[in-house]
Design an enzyme around this catalytic site. Sequence first.
Site, mmCIF file in Angstrom:
data_model
loop_
_atom_site.group_PDB
_atom_site.id
_atom_site.type_symbol
_atom_site.label_atom_id
_atom_site.label_comp_id
_atom_site.label_asym_id
_atom_site.label_seq_id
_atom_site.Cartn_x
_atom_site.Cartn_y
_atom_site.Cartn_z
ATOM 1 N N HIS A 101 0.824 -1.214 0.000
ATOM 2 C CA HIS A 101 0.000 0.000 0.000
ATOM 3 C C HIS A 101 0.858 1.263 0.000
ATOM 4 C CE1 HIS A 101 1.017 0.879 4.195
ATOM 5 N NE2 HIS A 101 0.875 -0.427 4.412
ATOM 6 N N GLU A 104 -2.302 -7.067 7.433
ATOM 7 C CA GLU A 104 -1.003 -7.072 8.091
ATOM 8 C C GLU A 104 -1.034 -7.982 9.317
ATOM 9 O OE1 GLU A 104 2.043 -7.164 8.234
ATOM 10 O OE2 GLU A 104 2.619 -5.093 7.788
#
Length: 230
Positions: free
Chosen positions: A21, A96
């Site tokens: 990202h 994550e």
Amino acid sequence: MEESRFDSEDVDYAEIVVVRHGETSWNAERKIQGHLDVELNDAGRQQAQRVAERLSKEQKISHVYSSDLKRAFETAQIIAAKCGKLEVLTDRDLRERHLGDMQGLVYQEASKIRPEAYKAFSSNRTDVDIPGGGESLDKLYDRCTTALQRIGDKHKGERIVVVTHGGVIRSLYERARPSARKVEKILNTSVNVFRLFDGDKWTIQVWGDVSHLEETGFLQSGFGGDRTSG
């Protein structure tokens, strides 16, 4: 652009472009994100635009997958819009690593504020959970490699994008190259191209490519990218 399927009809692999990202304010401040849902900052949105432009000029993308956390999903939306107005398919297993009591802390202060969590995080053992609901490295590895294999099995002969996080990408690297030296920094919007073959074989074609950022002035900062930054 080329067709989303490769020229040969009997291709036995999926080509998966794994993208970290864009930058968040917490990346810039070295705050630990984990599962906390932080949006992109302005720099991160510009990075996402650059990687989207790059991917739109390469072989056609058939699908875009993303972690459901905002920083990944917004990056994926920008890519999907540029690559044929595709729908973004979210998968929680691409999140994550959950970093437990470390989440929300500035990395340099974590050892003093949450010493037990920091000790678990810094352990050389891969089976240690982080206090506060955090995951071990083994749990992260199993979760995200299973997710990528599942996605790859659906898309043999296609080129797809997966937008995810630094810790996840590090685990994917270890799956493809288990005997290689460990990787350290995973830069924001870096491009990492995996091929997932029949028989569970994974290869890496491109690793850590941020050439799309070289003319933006963003590259020098590094955008976090270490194992705490998410």
